[in-house]
Design a protein around this motif. Sequence first.
Motif, PDB file in Angstrom:
ATOM      1  N   VAL A  97      65.687  49.236  15.172  1.00  0.00           N
ATOM      2  CA  VAL A  97      65.706  50.695  15.036  1.00  0.00           C
ATOM      3  C   VAL A  97      64.788  51.330  16.080  1.00  0.00           C
ATOM      4  O   VAL A  97      65.171  52.282  16.774  1.00  0.00           O
ATOM      5  CB  VAL A  97      65.299  51.112  13.605  1.00  0.00           C
ATOM      6  CG1 VAL A  97      64.982  52.599  13.536  1.00  0.00           C
ATOM      7  CG2 VAL A  97      66.392  50.748  12.612  1.00  0.00           C
ATOM      8  N   GLU A  98      63.589  50.804  16.215  1.00  0.00           N
ATOM      9  CA  GLU A  98      62.628  51.358  17.169  1.00  0.00           C
ATOM     10  C   GLU A  98      63.073  51.130  18.611  1.00  0.00           C
ATOM     11  O   GLU A  98      62.933  52.015  19.457  1.00  0.00           O
ATOM     12  CB  GLU A  98      61.249  50.742  16.925  1.00  0.00           C
ATOM     13  CG  GLU A  98      60.633  51.193  15.611  1.00  0.00           C
ATOM     14  CD  GLU A  98      59.391  50.407  15.230  1.00  0.00           C
ATOM     15  OE1 GLU A  98      58.991  49.479  15.981  1.00  0.00           O
ATOM     16  OE2 GLU A  98      58.820  50.706  14.162  1.00  0.00           O
ATOM     17  N   HIS A  99      63.612  49.960  18.875  1.00  0.00           N
ATOM     18  CA  HIS A  99      64.050  49.641  20.236  1.00  0.00           C
ATOM     19  C   HIS A  99      65.258  50.481  20.659  1.00  0.00           C
ATOM     20  O   HIS A  99      65.310  50.988  21.775  1.00  0.00           O
ATOM     21  CB  HIS A  99      64.388  48.151  20.348  1.00  0.00           C
ATOM     22  CG  HIS A  99      64.902  47.749  21.683  1.00  0.00           C
ATOM     23  ND1 HIS A  99      64.095  47.681  22.810  1.00  0.00           N
ATOM     24  CD2 HIS A  99      66.146  47.402  22.090  1.00  0.00           C
ATOM     25  CE1 HIS A  99      64.838  47.318  23.843  1.00  0.00           C
ATOM     26  NE2 HIS A  99      66.073  47.136  23.431  1.00  0.00           N
ATOM     27  N   GLN A 100      66.213  50.616  19.754  1.00  0.00           N
ATOM     28  CA  GLN A 100      67.449  51.330  20.088  1.00  0.00           C
ATOM     29  C   GLN A 100      67.361  52.838  19.837  1.00  0.00           C
ATOM     30  O   GLN A 100      68.262  53.577  20.221  1.00  0.00           O
ATOM     31  CB  GLN A 100      68.621  50.750  19.295  1.00  0.00           C
ATOM     32  CG  GLN A 100      68.940  49.325  19.669  1.00  0.00           C
ATOM     33  CD  GLN A 100      70.138  48.786  18.926  1.00  0.00           C
ATOM     34  OE1 GLN A 100      70.917  49.517  18.312  1.00  0.00           O
ATOM     35  NE2 GLN A 100      70.315  47.477  18.966  1.00  0.00           N
ATOM     36  N   GLN A 101      66.297  53.263  19.161  1.00  0.00           N
ATOM     37  CA  GLN A 101      66.126  54.683  18.829  1.00  0.00           C
ATOM     38  C   GLN A 101      67.362  55.223  18.094  1.00  0.00           C
ATOM     39  O   GLN A 101      67.905  56.284  18.437  1.00  0.00           O
ATOM     40  CB  GLN A 101      65.868  55.514  20.107  1.00  0.00           C
ATOM     41  CG  GLN A 101      64.570  55.176  20.809  1.00  0.00           C
ATOM     42  CD  GLN A 101      63.362  55.575  19.974  1.00  0.00           C
ATOM     43  OE1 GLN A 101      63.256  56.695  19.533  1.00  0.00           O
ATOM     44  NE2 GLN A 101      62.470  54.627  19.751  1.00  0.00           N
TER      45      GLN A 101
END
Length: 72
Positions: free
Chosen positions: A20-24
């Motif tokens: 989630v954080e990596h792909q925003q």
Amino acid sequence: MSRILIDIPEVQLAELTQLVEHQQRPRAMLIREAIAAYILQHKLEQGAEPFGLWKKKKPDGLAYQKELRAEW
């Protein structure tokens, strides 16, 4: 759209959070995409099963076809 409540292991939740954080992208969107991919994979696997006359003759469908045509 319906809501469901699921339990997942902490390790998977942590990995999902990293994605989630990596792909925003929203977590719900990633989960929906994962479910859609899972369903598609299993539909394709089910569709690969022989049907009709071929189902009973899985080992060698070509030989079975030639046998049937020989009767003509």
